[in-house]
Enzyme design. Structure first.
Site, mmCIF file in Angstrom:
data_model
loop_
_atom_site.group_PDB
_atom_site.id
_atom_site.type_symbol
_atom_site.label_atom_id
_atom_site.label_comp_id
_atom_site.label_asym_id
_atom_site.label_seq_id
_atom_site.Cartn_x
_atom_site.Cartn_y
_atom_site.Cartn_z
ATOM 1 C CD GLU A 285 -9.829 -7.685 -3.428
ATOM 2 O OE1 GLU A 285 -8.767 -8.215 -3.024
ATOM 3 O OE2 GLU A 285 -10.772 -7.399 -2.669
ATOM 4 C CG HIS A 306 9.673 16.886 -1.968
ATOM 5 N ND1 HIS A 306 10.649 17.819 -2.192
ATOM 6 C CD2 HIS A 306 8.590 17.576 -1.522
ATOM 7 C CE1 HIS A 306 10.198 19.026 -1.882
ATOM 8 N NE2 HIS A 306 8.946 18.899 -1.473
ATOM 9 C CE LYS A 418 -7.826 -14.549 -0.057
ATOM 10 N NZ LYS A 418 -9.239 -14.198 0.222
#
Length: 450
Positions: A285, A306, A418
């Site tokens: 960010e 893994h 937003k």
């Protein structure tokens, strides 16, 4: 005495060399002056913690009340939750273990209707404190949770619901500040210039830490110890040039210039695994702007050996690595001498020895395949060391942003999603976004069943 170290032995590896640092390193003088100016103006409060005295006084006063509850339901998203969760997993692991009967922290950091309803159904409201965290006081996800939590408390507790709420928000403005003032709710401030992803060592992260009984003052001490050399820089740049955050910022900038577009945060401290997700938000960010930055990839040792390590070792050579380790971890249970012959080398060893061996193996494998790597070796894994690590990474992030000539303290692209969400919900004042939504939803569908 145990110390924390940065191991640079494998840092200049692959396509990047120390010579590639020179164009960035020469900017140290100018950025040292900028850093000193910003610190003095309290515009980087996560470095000098100018709010420390007031915070400690308020939090000491609030802790007995907070700890009178058995449950804390924390409503927050992004930087309002990631730091608290990292601290919870690191220093309060007993909540995730069998037969836990102590205090419990529940973090609502998503729009997850089923889980929120389950908490409302199962948590005893009379034993629960709801902590609402939003710097702006207007984060729609958090406010929507608060409106529902308030209704849940009111139904069970009547007028006493107000004693079960704390709001952590801007000191002077925003809806939550208005709510706290109007209703007399307990509250604590988020200091000015302290964005969510840099706010863990404020009330945002320390209120839940105090509730769980952590040594939150040690977190503060650790952070201040890392920032201290930068608080009284002289006319030159020598203090900054010696500081590990500067060296890390220069290294990352050189990596990006050489086409390393991803940075792995590989934690071989199992209880600190969530620090990788906290770092992911901090880095992404702050630096993902104007086509710049590197993508943070959280990984957990040995789990991700893994899974994603196949890509790290044999995929595109576009990755560098910060590998978090500690030689002081518990060695755990000891293997007996009755193991089959093919596993005889484990006889008398401890289970924790496997983690140390796996971490070394990963470090060597990444280095062998040309991955630039720095080991963050923590002498201990207590709260003070966590404060040091968080402060180091925060300061590194800011300096890296400045070297990239972007603002590491804002997040303009986040706001677009937003605004579009608000328009979709019918909020007023989003004419342009509403038009964009209409065009987007009006496209001819091209779909295929599977």
């Amino acid at each position: 005495m145990t110390i924390n170290t940065l191991d640079w032995t494998s840092a200049w590896n692959g396509r990047v060399s120390k010579a590639d640092a020179a164009p960035f390193d020469i900017r140290c003088g100018d950025l040292a002056l900028r850093l000193a100016t910003e610190i003095r103006a309290n515009r980087l409060p996560f470095i000098n913690l100018p709010y420390r005295e007031e915070l400690e006084k308020d939090l000491e006063a609030q802790t007995p009340w907070l700890q009178s509850f058995e449950h804390m339901l924390l409503l927050g998203i992004g930087g309002s939750a990631l730091g608290a969760r990292a601290l919870q997993k690191a220093f309060y692991p007993q909540q995730d273990r069998p037969c836990h009967n102590g205090r419990s922290l529940w973090i609502a950091d998503n729009v997850d209707a089923a889980t929120l309803d389950a908490w409302f159904e199962l948590l005893p409201p009379e034993k629960t404190v709801v902590v609402v965290i939003s710097k702006s006081g207007g984060t729609i996800e958090t406010l929507s949770q608060y409106f529902l939590a308030r209704l849940w408390l009111q139904k069970s507790l009547g007028d006493d619901w107000k004693r079960h709420v704390m709001l952590i928000t801007d000191e002077a403005k925003g809806y939550l500040r208005q709510e706290a003032n109007a209703l007399g709710l307990a509250s604590m401030p988020v200091p000015d210039y302290l964005g969510g992803r840099y706010s863990v060592l404020s009330a945002v992260g320390l209120v839940p830490a105090a509730f769980l009984g952590m040594d939150w003052k040690a977190l503060i001490r650790g952070a201040l110890a890392v920032g201290a050399p930068l608080l009284n820089m002289g006319a030159g740049a020598s203090e900054l040039h010696r500081h590990p955050s500067w060296k890390l910022a220069v290294w990352n900038s050189a990596l990006m210039a050489k086409g390393y577009s991803q940075i792995i945060f590989f934690s071989y401290v199992p209880l600190w695994a969530q620090f990788g997700l906290w770092f992911t938000q901090l880095w992404a960010e702050s630096l993902g702007k104007e086509g710049k930055g590197s993508m943070p990839l959280p990984a957990v040792g040995v789990t991700d050996q893994h899974s994603t390590q196949q890509m790290f070792l044999d995929g595109p050579r576009d990755k560098a690595c910060l590998l978090l380790s500690s030689p002081s971890l518990s060695r755990g249970s000891q293997f007996g001498n009755d193991l089959p012959e093919e596993w005889a080398y484990l006889r008398g060893a401890h289970f924790g020895d496997l983690l140390q061996a796996e971490g070394l193996g990963t470090q060597m494998a990444l280095t062998k395949t040309g991955t630039p790597l720095i080991e963050l070796r923590m002498g201990r894994t207590g709260e003070e060391e966590a404060g040091r690590l968080m402060a180091l990474l925060e300061i590194t992030t800011v300096l890296t942003g400045w070297l990239l000539d972007i603002n590491p303290l804002d997040q303009p692209a986040v706001e677009l999603g937003k605004r579009l969400a608000n328009a979709r919900l019918g909020a007023q004042g989003y004419a342009e976004e509403s038009a964009d939504l209409e065009a987007f939803l009006g496209r001819a569908p091209e779909q295929q069943e599977f």
